[in-house]
Scaffold this active site. Structure first.
Site: not given
Length: 370
Positions: A240-241
């Site tokens: 998850h960025c």
């Protein structure tokens, strides 16, 4: 979960439109009703989260079902996503899906690191570079800038490969079979008495990496994982960025990789253009050396604009090399960091399957919730 057709599954709960759970199809006792004729059903004062979610969805379904009886269409998936999905947000009437609100400031930071140096380059440096160096230099920089913005938007606003929850699968016609085909896990059977999904993983499935998600109530295929930030299971989950405000998975990993490489090229173009401009203006080798950007102001701008650009170049190139290494090894970021690899395969060149959430499809009634 919810029942899409007219078949009866036990027990049969019907939404009442006010958000309350049904009471065995019996009306609550009133002052004129004998307490012995109708049993009183009591619930805990603080229902568990799953029961609260089901009660909220029953209220939504009951209200919209009544509206449907008056000729109004059923709601679309993105309109009831907060009851049947995770924390993702939808834009453009369900056509774009992005991450939760907690990533807002990280996303602003990423956009600032791209927009601020580029704006300074085109406002201050590009006219001089056009006249004294080569017109193609600002033109190519502009092309790289546009490609960076497009790839960032595609990464941020594309479904990364969300696996619909069991509640959503039975609310959209044909979605259960589509998810079963895409994941290769088969349809999830239901208990005849409780209507709860029954977990039946074979030893071979367990060895291959299939896992049961207690939050989404779905069978995750190999390389899929549950994102705690978005609260969804994602196919070929990489990470998850928060800077792109989305998960990076099977459906947007190629966009994310392209964004990294494009951002690196943009940083090199801007840093070199600003460096050439400052060198000639500060050194007095140009006839435009009497510009307002001279003396102490010139060096202040060099530090304020050049330093963040240099940091951006180093960070982006480091990530680009890292993900190029992952692509060559056939690994995801999660697999490399945790060391848990059930099955190897392609990451960058993985076939991009259609979205499974069908955000603009309409839910069906009646519905049976678990």
């Amino acid at each position: 979960m919810a029942m899409m057709d007219g078949s009866v599954r036990t027990p049969h709960f019907v939404g009442r439109g006010n958000g309350e759970l049904p009471h065995n199809n019996c009306s609550p006792p009133t002052a004129s009703t004998s307490s012995t004729s109708l049993p009183r059903v009591s619930f805990p004062p603080h229902p568990p989260p799953d029961q609260q979610r089901g009660a909220a969805l029953l209220g939504t379904i009951g209200t919209t079902a009544a509206a449907a009886a008056l000729g109004r269409p059923n709601p679309r998936v993105y309109e009831v996503w907060d009851q049947v999905g995770g924390r993702n947000r939808f834009l453009c009437w369900g056509r774009c899906v992005t991450g939760p609100r907690i990533d807002f400031w990280y996303s602003c930071c990423a956009w600032s690191f791209i927009i601020a140096p580029t704006g300074f380059y085109f406002i201050v440096c590009s006219p001089w570079l056009w006249m004294h160096v080569n017109p193609w230099m600002p033109v190519l920089t502009g092309f790289v800038f546009l490609s960076t913005i497009v790839l960032l938007l595609l990464t941020s606003c594309t479904d990364p490969g969300i696996i619909p929850r069991q509640t959503l699968q039975v609310a959209v016609a044909g979605l259960e079979q589509e998810v079963a085909t895409a994941t290769g896990a088969g349809a999830v059977p239901l208990d005849a008495m409780t209507s709860e999904p029954v977990v039946q993983l074979t030893p071979q499935q367990d060895a291959d990496g299939y896992r049961w998600c207690t939050s989404c109530k779905v069978v995750r295929p190999p390389r899929a994982s549950h994102c705690r930030d978005c609260d969804n299971c994602v196919l070929t989950f990489d990470h998850h960025c928060p800077f792109v405000n989305n998960c990076v998975g099977q459906r947007n990993y190629a966009f994310f990789s392209g964004f990294l490489y494009s951002t690196g090229c943009l940083g090199v173009a801007i840093f070199s253009g600003i460096g050439i401009y400052f060198y000639h203006v500060a050194g007095g080798s140009s006839s435009d050396s009497d510009t307002v950007f001279s003396g102490p102001l010139l060096y202040v701008l060099l530090v304020v604009i050049g330093a963040p650009t240099a940091v951006l170049i180093v960070a982006v190139f480091g990530l680009s090399v890292f993900h190029a290494f992952l692509a060559c090894r056939g690994r995801t970021t999660k697999e490399l960091l945790t060391g848990r690899v059930t099955v190897g395969g392609r990451t960058l060149s993985t076939l991009r399957v259609p979205s499974l959430i069908h955000a603009r499809d309409r839910v069906t009634y009646p519905m049976l919730l678990v």
